[in-house]
Design a protein around this motif. Sequence first.
Motif, PDB file in Angstrom:
ATOM      1  N   LEU A  80       0.872  -1.188   0.218  1.00  0.00           N
ATOM      2  CA  LEU A  80       0.049   0.289  -0.169  1.00  0.00           C
ATOM      3  C   LEU A  80       0.766   1.136   0.079  1.00  0.00           C
ATOM      4  CD1 LEU A  80      -0.150   1.411   3.350  1.00  0.00           C
ATOM      5  CD2 LEU A  80      -1.094  -0.803   3.525  1.00  0.00           C
ATOM      6  N   VAL A  81       0.090   2.385  -0.138  1.00  0.00           N
ATOM      7  CA  VAL A  81       0.812   3.557  -0.136  1.00  0.00           C
ATOM      8  C   VAL A  81      -0.046   4.439   0.398  1.00  0.00           C
ATOM      9  CG1 VAL A  81      -0.048   4.516  -2.295  1.00  0.00           C
ATOM     10  CG2 VAL A  81       2.058   5.675  -1.379  1.00  0.00           C
ATOM     11  N   ASP A  82       0.359   4.989   1.665  1.00  0.00           N
ATOM     12  CA  ASP A  82      -0.406   5.597   2.760  1.00  0.00           C
ATOM     13  C   ASP A  82       0.050   7.159   2.662  1.00  0.00           C
ATOM     14  OD1 ASP A  82      -1.903   6.490   5.094  1.00  0.00           O
ATOM     15  OD2 ASP A  82      -0.888   5.003   6.239  1.00  0.00           O
ATOM     16  N   SER A  83       1.163   7.565   3.410  1.00  0.00           N
ATOM     17  CA  SER A  83       1.448   8.960   3.214  1.00  0.00           C
ATOM     18  C   SER A  83       2.404   9.145   1.857  1.00  0.00           C
ATOM     19  CB  SER A  83       2.349   9.517   4.600  1.00  0.00           C
ATOM     20  OG  SER A  83       3.677   8.365   4.172  1.00  0.00           O
ATOM     21  N   GLY A  84       2.909   8.098   1.289  1.00  0.00           N
ATOM     22  CA  GLY A  84       3.758   8.293   0.287  1.00  0.00           C
ATOM     23  C   GLY A  84       5.197   8.356   0.569  1.00  0.00           C
ATOM     24  N   VAL A  85       5.711   8.673   1.792  1.00  0.00           N
ATOM     25  CA  VAL A  85       7.186   8.862   2.204  1.00  0.00           C
ATOM     26  C   VAL A  85       7.821   7.646   1.600  1.00  0.00           C
ATOM     27  CG1 VAL A  85       8.359   9.141   4.180  1.00  0.00           C
ATOM     28  CG2 VAL A  85       6.228  10.579   4.055  1.00  0.00           C
ATOM     29  N   THR A  86       7.267   6.348   2.334  1.00  0.00           N
ATOM     30  CA  THR A  86       8.388   5.234   1.758  1.00  0.00           C
ATOM     31  C   THR A  86       8.432   5.067   0.202  1.00  0.00           C
ATOM     32  OG1 THR A  86       7.514   4.359   3.590  1.00  0.00           O
ATOM     33  CG2 THR A  86       8.492   2.848   1.847  1.00  0.00           C
ATOM     34  N   LEU A  87       7.401   5.231  -0.319  1.00  0.00           N
ATOM     35  CA  LEU A  87       7.448   5.166  -1.998  1.00  0.00           C
ATOM     36  C   LEU A  87       8.363   6.205  -2.292  1.00  0.00           C
ATOM     37  CD1 LEU A  87       6.485   3.125  -4.195  1.00  0.00           C
ATOM     38  CD2 LEU A  87       4.575   4.971  -4.476  1.00  0.00           C
ATOM     39  N   GLN A  88       8.206   7.281  -2.183  1.00  0.00           N
ATOM     40  CA  GLN A  88       9.033   8.450  -2.593  1.00  0.00           C
ATOM     41  C   GLN A  88      10.547   8.271  -2.208  1.00  0.00           C
ATOM     42  OE1 GLN A  88       7.612  12.313  -0.858  1.00  0.00           O
ATOM     43  NE2 GLN A  88       7.594  13.185  -3.174  1.00  0.00           N
ATOM     44  N   LYS A  89      10.795   8.111  -0.985  1.00  0.00           N
ATOM     45  CA  LYS A  89      12.122   7.938  -0.694  1.00  0.00           C
ATOM     46  C   LYS A  89      12.955   6.862  -1.149  1.00  0.00           C
ATOM     47  CE  LYS A  89      12.070  10.637   3.358  1.00  0.00           C
ATOM     48  NZ  LYS A  89      12.297  10.807   4.708  1.00  0.00           N
ATOM     49  N   VAL A  90      12.413   5.687  -1.394  1.00  0.00           N
ATOM     50  CA  VAL A  90      12.732   4.334  -1.963  1.00  0.00           C
ATOM     51  C   VAL A  90      13.129   4.511  -3.481  1.00  0.00           C
ATOM     52  CG1 VAL A  90      12.344   2.024  -2.609  1.00  0.00           C
ATOM     53  CG2 VAL A  90      11.866   2.844  -0.252  1.00  0.00           C
ATOM     54  N   TYR A 135      -4.031   2.203  -2.722  1.00  0.00           N
ATOM     55  CA  TYR A 135      -3.709   3.591  -2.770  1.00  0.00           C
ATOM     56  C   TYR A 135      -4.579   4.479  -2.156  1.00  0.00           C
ATOM     57  CZ  TYR A 135      -3.169   8.083  -5.369  1.00  0.00           C
ATOM     58  OH  TYR A 135      -3.184   9.359  -5.913  1.00  0.00           O
ATOM     59  N   LYS A 136      -4.104   5.136  -1.040  1.00  0.00           N
ATOM     60  CA  LYS A 136      -4.936   6.090  -0.112  1.00  0.00           C
ATOM     61  C   LYS A 136      -4.783   7.330  -0.756  1.00  0.00           C
ATOM     62  CE  LYS A 136      -4.522   3.473   4.092  1.00  0.00           C
ATOM     63  NZ  LYS A 136      -4.171   3.798   5.417  1.00  0.00           N
ATOM     64  N   SER A 137      -5.703   7.993  -0.658  1.00  0.00           N
ATOM     65  CA  SER A 137      -5.997   9.541  -1.261  1.00  0.00           C
ATOM     66  C   SER A 137      -5.070  10.507  -0.442  1.00  0.00           C
ATOM     67  CB  SER A 137      -7.367  10.073  -1.276  1.00  0.00           C
ATOM     68  OG  SER A 137      -7.938  10.131  -0.046  1.00  0.00           O
ATOM     69  N   CYS A 138      -4.718  10.189   0.650  1.00  0.00           N
ATOM     70  CA  CYS A 138      -3.817  10.993   1.497  1.00  0.00           C
ATOM     71  C   CYS A 138      -2.495  10.859   1.013  1.00  0.00           C
ATOM     72  CB  CYS A 138      -4.058  10.726   3.135  1.00  0.00           C
ATOM     73  SG  CYS A 138      -3.440   8.953   3.551  1.00  0.00           S
ATOM     74  N   SER A 139      -2.132  10.049   0.245  1.00  0.00           N
ATOM     75  CA  SER A 139      -0.737   9.857  -0.183  1.00  0.00           C
ATOM     76  C   SER A 139      -0.344  11.092  -0.996  1.00  0.00           C
ATOM     77  CB  SER A 139      -0.575   8.613  -1.008  1.00  0.00           C
ATOM     78  OG  SER A 139       0.691   8.432  -1.682  1.00  0.00           O
ATOM     79  N   ALA A 140       1.154  11.503  -0.889  1.00  0.00           N
ATOM     80  CA  ALA A 140       1.516  12.550  -1.681  1.00  0.00           C
ATOM     81  C   ALA A 140       2.226  12.165  -2.875  1.00  0.00           C
ATOM     82  CB  ALA A 140       2.726  13.328  -0.876  1.00  0.00           C
ATOM     83  N   SER A 186     -10.466   6.498  -1.324  1.00  0.00           N
ATOM     84  CA  SER A 186     -10.919   7.822  -0.959  1.00  0.00           C
ATOM     85  C   SER A 186     -10.822   8.248   0.480  1.00  0.00           C
ATOM     86  CB  SER A 186     -12.021   8.391  -1.943  1.00  0.00           C
ATOM     87  OG  SER A 186     -13.081   7.669  -1.402  1.00  0.00           O
ATOM     88  N   HIS A 187     -11.093   7.415   1.135  1.00  0.00           N
ATOM     89  CA  HIS A 187     -11.487   7.674   2.468  1.00  0.00           C
ATOM     90  C   HIS A 187     -10.474   7.281   3.609  1.00  0.00           C
ATOM     91  CE1 HIS A 187     -13.182   3.819   1.723  1.00  0.00           C
ATOM     92  NE2 HIS A 187     -13.098   3.740   2.964  1.00  0.00           N
ATOM     93  N   ASN A 188      -9.395   6.862   3.159  1.00  0.00           N
ATOM     94  CA  ASN A 188      -7.806   6.385   3.904  1.00  0.00           C
ATOM     95  C   ASN A 188      -8.252   5.740   5.143  1.00  0.00           C
ATOM     96  OD1 ASN A 188      -6.385   8.436   2.189  1.00  0.00           O
ATOM     97  ND2 ASN A 188      -7.692  10.094   3.137  1.00  0.00           N
ATOM     98  N   PRO A 189      -8.846   4.460   4.958  1.00  0.00           N
ATOM     99  CA  PRO A 189      -8.993   3.615   5.995  1.00  0.00           C
ATOM    100  C   PRO A 189      -7.994   3.076   6.653  1.00  0.00           C
ATOM    101  CG  PRO A 189      -9.584   2.501   4.051  1.00  0.00           C
ATOM    102  CD  PRO A 189      -9.446   4.102   3.729  1.00  0.00           C
ATOM    103  N   TRP A 190      -7.895   2.409   7.761  1.00  0.00           N
ATOM    104  CA  TRP A 190      -6.682   1.417   8.141  1.00  0.00           C
ATOM    105  C   TRP A 190      -7.163   0.386   7.563  1.00  0.00           C
ATOM    106  CZ3 TRP A 190      -2.394   2.305   9.688  1.00  0.00           C
ATOM    107  CH2 TRP A 190      -1.489   1.452  10.360  1.00  0.00           C
ATOM    108  N   ILE A 191      -6.057  -0.368   6.619  1.00  0.00           N
ATOM    109  CA  ILE A 191      -6.267  -1.608   6.204  1.00  0.00           C
ATOM    110  C   ILE A 191      -5.791  -2.761   7.219  1.00  0.00           C
ATOM    111  CG2 ILE A 191      -5.600  -2.822   4.026  1.00  0.00           C
ATOM    112  CD1 ILE A 191      -5.035  -0.219   2.868  1.00  0.00           C
ATOM    113  N   HIS A 192      -6.659  -3.729   7.320  1.00  0.00           N
ATOM    114  CA  HIS A 192      -6.464  -4.816   8.150  1.00  0.00           C
ATOM    115  C   HIS A 192      -6.229  -5.923   7.334  1.00  0.00           C
ATOM    116  CE1 HIS A 192      -7.865  -2.755  11.831  1.00  0.00           C
ATOM    117  NE2 HIS A 192      -8.670  -2.294  11.130  1.00  0.00           N
TER     118      HIS A 192
END
Length: 178
Positions: free
Chosen positions: A101-111, A132-137, A148-154
């Motif tokens: 998943l991509v949440d904030s996008g920090v990991t994907l961007q930095k990697v 892909y969560k909408s909150c991702s940069a 679109s609603h950025n849920p926690w994924i279990h």
Amino acid sequence: MSSSSDKDLWVSWDDYNNAVVGLAHLIHESGWKFDQVLCLARGGLRPGDIFSRIFDVPLAILSTSSYREEVGTVQGDLDIAKHVTVTKGTLSGKVLLLDDLVDSGVTLQKVQSHVKENFPGVTEVRSAVLWYKSCSAVKPDYFMHYLSHNPWIHQPFEAYDSLRPHQLAAWLRKGDAA
């Protein structure tokens, strides 16, 4: 299993496996060919293994970690391993960067920056995630589900997060391993 809501997305093993195969199909249908899969451990390990088998390409693994606090629900500082594990040669050519998943996008961007800076033989990197969560940069190149609603994924394998070796016999007797 609990039902999903705007706050929580509960994923069954069937849903998870279908998302992995669906994402593989989406990438195949795009016509893009890649030389290696670089999966991010831990979340990208399961999809990475399956993609490596389906596309018959080498699997490379890069360990990253940011969710360590409060049983993996609070994002901390991002750690990226210094080396990529690959069975032959080094990371090169067209690389599919794969995570769950991509949440904030920090990991994907930095990697993506890490790969470009440290592996000169890589000619192209495209990213793919199951969710892909909408909150991702950052927007991944390929994704199976947009949230679109950025849920926690279990995810279904989270049951193992609280399982300890001394509990295995009881787990098996109870039938949770099935």
